[in-house]
Design a protein around this motif. Structure first.
Motif, short mmCIF file in Angstrom:
data_model
loop_
_atom_site.label_atom_id
_atom_site.label_comp_id
_atom_site.label_asym_id
_atom_site.label_seq_id
_atom_site.Cartn_x
_atom_site.Cartn_y
_atom_site.Cartn_z
N LEU A 1 0.87 -1.34 0.02
CA LEU A 1 -0.22 0.08 -0.04
C LEU A 1 0.82 1.35 -0.13
O LEU A 1 0.59 2.24 -0.79
CB LEU A 1 -0.90 -0.12 1.06
CG LEU A 1 -1.85 1.16 1.44
CD1 LEU A 1 -2.77 1.57 0.15
CD2 LEU A 1 -2.57 1.12 2.63
N VAL A 2 1.82 1.23 0.93
CA VAL A 2 2.84 2.43 0.96
C VAL A 2 3.50 2.54 -0.32
O VAL A 2 3.56 3.83 -0.83
CB VAL A 2 3.78 2.48 2.04
CG1 VAL A 2 4.77 3.43 2.06
CG2 VAL A 2 2.95 2.46 3.15
N VAL A 3 4.03 1.55 -0.91
CA VAL A 3 4.81 1.86 -2.36
C VAL A 3 3.95 2.30 -3.46
O VAL A 3 3.97 3.16 -4.01
CB VAL A 3 5.42 0.53 -2.70
CG1 VAL A 3 5.89 0.60 -4.04
CG2 VAL A 3 6.49 0.33 -1.59
N ALA A 4 2.68 1.75 -3.35
CA ALA A 4 1.64 2.04 -4.30
C ALA A 4 0.94 3.58 -4.39
O ALA A 4 1.03 4.42 -5.28
CB ALA A 4 0.37 0.98 -4.34
N ALA A 5 0.74 3.89 -3.03
CA ALA A 5 0.44 5.27 -2.73
C ALA A 5 1.51 6.16 -3.19
O ALA A 5 1.08 7.30 -3.72
CB ALA A 5 -0.03 5.31 -1.25
N TYR B 1 9.16 -12.86 -2.53
CA TYR B 1 8.70 -12.22 -3.95
C TYR B 1 9.31 -10.98 -4.37
O TYR B 1 9.77 -10.74 -5.53
CB TYR B 1 7.12 -11.96 -4.01
CG TYR B 1 6.85 -11.41 -5.44
CD1 TYR B 1 6.51 -12.26 -6.55
CD2 TYR B 1 6.19 -10.05 -5.51
CE1 TYR B 1 6.27 -11.65 -7.78
CE2 TYR B 1 5.67 -9.52 -6.80
CZ TYR B 1 5.97 -10.28 -7.91
OH TYR B 1 5.88 -9.81 -8.94
N LEU B 2 9.47 -9.84 -3.68
CA LEU B 2 9.88 -8.53 -3.96
C LEU B 2 11.52 -8.84 -4.11
O LEU B 2 12.21 -8.99 -2.93
CB LEU B 2 9.61 -7.62 -3.01
CG LEU B 2 8.05 -7.45 -2.92
CD1 LEU B 2 7.80 -6.28 -1.82
CD2 LEU B 2 7.34 -6.96 -4.16
N ASP B 3 12.05 -8.61 -5.19
CA ASP B 3 13.63 -8.44 -5.34
C ASP B 3 14.30 -7.35 -4.79
O ASP B 3 14.05 -6.33 -5.02
CB ASP B 3 13.80 -8.31 -6.92
CG ASP B 3 15.36 -8.44 -7.07
OD1 ASP B 3 16.14 -8.66 -6.17
OD2 ASP B 3 15.74 -8.34 -8.38
N PRO B 4 15.06 -7.73 -3.63
CA PRO B 4 15.74 -6.74 -2.67
C PRO B 4 17.10 -5.91 -3.38
O PRO B 4 17.17 -4.46 -3.30
CB PRO B 4 16.45 -7.46 -1.72
CG PRO B 4 16.80 -9.01 -2.16
CD PRO B 4 15.59 -8.95 -3.08
N PRO C 1 12.35 -0.41 -1.73
CA PRO C 1 13.45 -0.20 -0.65
C PRO C 1 13.35 -1.02 0.46
O PRO C 1 12.32 -1.63 0.63
CB PRO C 1 13.08 1.32 -0.59
CG PRO C 1 11.62 1.32 -0.78
CD PRO C 1 11.32 0.49 -2.11
N ASP C 2 14.17 -0.95 1.32
CA ASP C 2 14.29 -1.90 2.52
C ASP C 2 13.24 -1.46 3.73
O ASP C 2 12.43 -2.39 4.23
CB ASP C 2 15.59 -1.69 3.37
CG ASP C 2 16.85 -1.92 2.44
OD1 ASP C 2 16.60 -2.96 1.61
OD2 ASP C 2 17.93 -1.51 2.90
#
Length: 306
Positions: free
Chosen positions: A40-44, A160-163, A169-170
């Motif tokens: 949610l934070v990344v998308a917003a 799932y999410l590639d670091p 971001p972390d």
């Protein structure tokens, strides 16, 4: 053909999306909570939306957001995709995560609607008979005392999410805000109204539970139920899919809003008929999103819709 939907800069919405066949895939454990808040934070932040309220139930997700720049469809596509893919990994789930129906997107047109729907989102675990008070729900949520002053914060999920991808971001943070329609000098009064409405809805849920001789499940049990089970409580099929809300006792607000929707749809369809016969100079009504975004159609000054 689905009805065209107006997408307007600065509009505030309540968004609901359900898990396929009411499976409990969003059971409120730490891993799913982290995924939901992070996504949610990344998308917003990516699409410039303001987040006002959130409650992730085991079978569905509620959000109250303001679409500052008129890109709500992009936000929903991105956010729901990341949640679905991350959930499939976390739950080792084959097949779709989301219900086949489109998300419910309800535009909140008045202060009363914002008060009622924010309280509704917060009170959802109580109304469902899961916890006695909204603050006790262990899943991803916003508490009433965090409205307009709290912070969403999450570390990147380990699945799932590639670091190595800078898109993830972390750690991410996003301050919670109040809807822009709530002026700064009336913010405290608005928060008091939401708290009072939340208390009213909690009391109503308590009375209904007592009337039917039922007990609240409790946060601990809700957190341990299998995510592969399905909700068994009765849920009426949705006969209507409202696209706006004005709140209780708002006089002519509902009639005026309904007339505006009908006018938009009529104007959109008239323009679309011209487009279909090759008139590329036709102008679509303000709020037209799909035709502008994917076909380069001309749109009146303002914002667009699908």
């Amino acid at each position: 053909m689905s009805q065209p939907r107006e997408i307007t800069h600065g509009a505030t919405y309540m968004i609901t999306r359900r898990v396929l066949r009411r499976h409990l895939l969003f059971r409120p454990d730490a891993a799913i909570t982290q995924l939901l808040i992070y996504a949610l934070v990344v998308a917003a932040r990516r699409y410039g939306l303001q987040v006002h309220a959130l409650c992730a139930m085991s079978t569905h997700l509620h959000l109250i957001v303001t679409d500052v720049t008129g890109v709500l469809p992009r936000f929903l596509q991105f956010f729901h995709r990341i949640v679905a893919l991350g959930t499939k990994v976390l739950r080792t789930w084959e097949g779709p995560v989301w219900d086949h129906e489109a998300p419910s997107v309800v535009r909140l047109l008045t202060r009363a609607a914002m008060v009622e729907k924010i309280a509704y989102v917060l009170a959802n675990p109580v109304a469902a008979g899961l916890v006695r008070h909204a603050r006790e729900w262990p899943g991803a949520k916003v508490d009433v005392d965090e409205l307009g002053r709290g912070m969403l914060r999450a570390a990147r999920p380990s699945v799932y999410l590639d670091p190595e991808n800078p898109l993830w971001p972390d750690e991410v943070t996003l301050p919670l805000s109040l809807p822009p329609a709530i002026e700064q000098d009336s913010a405290e009064g608005f928060l008091q109204e939401v708290a009072a409405e939340l208390g009213r809805q909690e009391a109503q849920a308590h009375a209904e539970m007592q009337q039917h001789g039922r007990c609240f499940l409790g946060a601990k049990r809700a957190s341990k139920i299998s995510p592969y089970e399905r909700a068994t409580s009765f849920e009426a099929l949705r006969e209507r899919n409202p696209i706006f809300a004005v709140g209780r006792e708002q006089g002519d607000a509902w009639r005026i809003a309904g007339a505006a929707v009908r006018a938009f749809r009529a104007s959109y369809r008239a323009a679309l008929e011209q487009w279909h016969i090759g008139v590329r100079s036709v102008v679509f009504p303000a709020g037209t999103w799909w035709m502008r975004t994917f076909h380069g159609a001309r749109v009146m000054d303002g914002v667009l819709m699908v």
